[in-house]
Design a protein around this motif. Structure first.
Motif, PDB file in Angstrom:
ATOM      1  N   TYR A 167     -19.426  35.437 -67.438  1.00  0.00           N
ATOM      2  CA  TYR A 167     -19.341  34.494 -68.390  1.00  0.00           C
ATOM      3  C   TYR A 167     -19.009  36.241 -69.370  1.00  0.00           C
ATOM      4  O   TYR A 167     -18.305  36.216 -69.821  1.00  0.00           O
TER       5      TYR A 167
ATOM      6  N   CYS B 239     -16.654  38.456 -69.848  1.00  0.00           N
ATOM      7  CA  CYS B 239     -14.731  38.321 -69.892  1.00  0.00           C
ATOM      8  C   CYS B 239     -13.841  37.930 -68.861  1.00  0.00           C
ATOM      9  O   CYS B 239     -12.297  38.545 -69.447  1.00  0.00           O
TER      10      CYS B 239
ATOM     11  N   LYS C 256     -10.085  37.014 -69.414  1.00  0.00           N
ATOM     12  CA  LYS C 256      -9.913  37.518 -70.468  1.00  0.00           C
ATOM     13  C   LYS C 256      -8.069  38.607 -70.504  1.00  0.00           C
ATOM     14  O   LYS C 256      -8.689  39.571 -68.906  1.00  0.00           O
TER      15      LYS C 256
ATOM     16  N   GLN D 282      -5.327  39.161 -74.587  1.00  0.00           N
ATOM     17  CA  GLN D 282      -6.358  39.022 -75.602  1.00  0.00           C
ATOM     18  C   GLN D 282      -7.410  39.591 -75.915  1.00  0.00           C
ATOM     19  O   GLN D 282      -7.812  39.402 -76.741  1.00  0.00           O
ATOM     20  N   LEU D 283      -7.681  40.595 -74.838  1.00  0.00           N
ATOM     21  CA  LEU D 283      -9.082  42.185 -75.588  1.00  0.00           C
ATOM     22  C   LEU D 283      -8.306  42.507 -77.064  1.00  0.00           C
ATOM     23  O   LEU D 283      -9.047  42.455 -77.429  1.00  0.00           O
TER      24      LEU D 283
ATOM     25  N   SER E 277      -8.150  41.413 -79.841  1.00  0.00           N
ATOM     26  CA  SER E 277      -9.505  40.791 -81.019  1.00  0.00           C
ATOM     27  C   SER E 277     -10.317  42.308 -81.274  1.00  0.00           C
ATOM     28  O   SER E 277     -11.497  41.882 -81.430  1.00  0.00           O
TER      29      SER E 277
ATOM     30  N   ASN F  71     -13.132  44.896 -68.107  1.00  0.00           N
ATOM     31  CA  ASN F  71     -14.181  45.067 -69.645  1.00  0.00           C
ATOM     32  C   ASN F  71     -14.163  46.016 -70.750  1.00  0.00           C
ATOM     33  O   ASN F  71     -14.684  45.718 -71.483  1.00  0.00           O
TER      34      ASN F  71
ATOM     35  N   TYR G 134     -15.750  45.123 -73.966  1.00  0.00           N
ATOM     36  CA  TYR G 134     -15.852  44.234 -74.332  1.00  0.00           C
ATOM     37  C   TYR G 134     -16.877  43.574 -74.207  1.00  0.00           C
ATOM     38  O   TYR G 134     -17.524  43.829 -72.218  1.00  0.00           O
ATOM     39  N   ASN G 135     -17.144  42.293 -74.463  1.00  0.00           N
ATOM     40  CA  ASN G 135     -18.244  41.324 -74.239  1.00  0.00           C
ATOM     41  C   ASN G 135     -18.210  39.838 -74.700  1.00  0.00           C
ATOM     42  O   ASN G 135     -17.460  39.884 -75.455  1.00  0.00           O
ATOM     43  N   CYS G 136     -18.108  39.178 -73.523  1.00  0.00           N
ATOM     44  CA  CYS G 136     -17.598  37.895 -74.106  1.00  0.00           C
ATOM     45  C   CYS G 136     -18.748  36.911 -74.004  1.00  0.00           C
ATOM     46  O   CYS G 136     -18.281  35.215 -73.496  1.00  0.00           O
TER      47      CYS G 136
ATOM     48  N   VAL H 179     -15.340  36.921 -78.489  1.00  0.00           N
ATOM     49  CA  VAL H 179     -15.219  38.605 -78.006  1.00  0.00           C
ATOM     50  C   VAL H 179     -15.412  39.458 -78.817  1.00  0.00           C
ATOM     51  O   VAL H 179     -15.217  39.148 -79.532  1.00  0.00           O
TER      52      VAL H 179
ATOM     53  N   TYR I 153     -17.182  44.246 -78.980  1.00  0.00           N
ATOM     54  CA  TYR I 153     -16.394  45.034 -78.673  1.00  0.00           C
ATOM     55  C   TYR I 153     -17.508  46.427 -79.243  1.00  0.00           C
ATOM     56  O   TYR I 153     -17.832  46.012 -80.964  1.00  0.00           O
TER      57      TYR I 153
END
Length: 212
Positions: A30, A33, A36, A40-41, A44, A174, A200-202, A207, A209
């Motif tokens: 989770y 990410c 994703k 999508q990244l 964001s 990520n 990135y971290n979701c 999201v 980053y």
């Protein structure tokens, strides 16, 4: 009775351990990410400030030819190692960004190329000439090669086009790593290289980053 208790306790302990492992795996997936897409990244990410920052590093270098030093003020527009009187005649070649795994730009690389051109124009105040990466540069498992035999095709007398900004990127689930090189298209030498790593971290359903 002790033997029976041990027999019952063992599967219970295993079940608890497995449940804990499952929770950890879920948390990692989770937070990392999973699910994703690259697009999508990117959606964001505040891309314009990112490429403006890259542009500042690419165009802010001192001049040595006439002893003129480029302004250290990043808010001031400058055209690198060119005298103020020559500014209107200075143009730089900028390619679309290509994926270092597939050696192709894809839609993400086209977007990055447009952002790079816009940032160089607004931040550095230089004229931009768009060129096709595959036509003048070659990227393969051996690295980046300038196709110097085709320099005459992209060099025009009315512009000083000895330099090019060549961009590449790598997408690693990520992380997106962006590379921008300022290259002399005649000699193939890299005068400046700028790298940005976007992690990135979701966690929490959003999201987030960080940029290094």
């Amino acid at each position: 009775m002790k033997i029976l208790s041990s027999v019952l306790a063992t599967p219970l302990l295993c079940a608890l351990l497995l449940a804990g492992c499952a929770q950890n795996i879920t948390a990692v997936r989770y937070g990392a990410c999973y699910g994703k897409t690259f697009n999508q990244l990117l959606e964001s990410t505040e891309l314009k400030p990112l490429f403006n920052d890259i542009a500042r590093e690419l165009c802010a270098e001192p001049c040595s030819a006439e002893g003129v030093i480029a302004s250290a003020d990043t808010s001031a527009k400058n055209s690198g190692c060119h005298a103020a009187g020559d500014k209107n005649n200075y143009s730089i070649l900028v390619t679309d960004f290509v994926d270092i795994q597939s050696f192709t730009p894809a839609s993400q690389g086209l977007l990055m190329g447009e952002l790079m051109r816009g940032s160089l124009s607004s931040v550095c105040g230089t004229k931009i000439t768009q060129v096709e990466f595959a036509k003048f540069f070659n990227l393969n498992e051996k690295g980046l090669v300038v196709l110097s035999r085709k320099v005459s095709e992209i060099k025009k007398d009315e512009y000083d086009q000895n330099e090019a900004i060549v961009g590449t990127y790598s997408y690693l689930n990520n992380k997106i790593i962006i590379f921008a090189r300022k290259i002399n298209v005649v000699t193939g030498k890299i005068s400046r290289m700028v790298t940005r790593e976007v992690d990135y971290n979701c966690a929490g359903g959003t999201v987030n980053y960080s940029v290094k």
